[in-house]
Design a protein around this motif. Structure first.
Motif: not given
Length: 121
Positions: A64, A59, A61-62
């Motif tokens: 997750k 995924y 990071d933005s």
């Protein structure tokens, strides 16, 4: 030879949810990975989430904790459940697949035509 048919985009208010679907069809021997990328106006295409045939996920990071990817391997379909959507999630979302065609030695990468997701009040 391969089609990736996306569905489920649209407009939603901040905090809302959407579910994207993508079905792969054609002369497919096996699928190594499927997932989603997105491209906002004026920006480069970026990874959202991918899942391998073995179930491993990756995924951005933005997203997750807000987005969840899943697959139906029997139907060559990938889903993206998007929750707590933010205006910055607005983009064209592209389905991606790394797969091997029947009678073709090496796998290739394929893309859907894209579906618009707009998050706005």
């Amino acid at each position: 030879q391969v089609q990736l048919q996306e569905s489920g985009g649209g407009m939603v208010q901040p905090g809302g949810s959407l579910r994207l679907s993508c079905a792969a069809s054609g002369s497919i021997f096996s699928i190594n990975a499927m997932g989603w990328y997105r491209q906002a106006p004026g920006k480069q295409r970026e990874l959202v989430a991918t899942q391998t045939s073995g179930g491993s996920t990756n995924y951005a990071d933005s997203v997750k904790g807000r987005f969840s990817i899943s697959r139906d391997n029997a139907k060559n379909t990938v889903f993206l459940e998007m929750n707590t959507l933010k205006p910055e999630d607005t983009a064209v979302y592209y389905c991606y697949a790394r797969l091997q065609l029947i009678f073709v030695r090496n796998p290739g990468e394929y893309w859907g035509q894209g579906t618009q997701v707009t998050v706005s009040s």
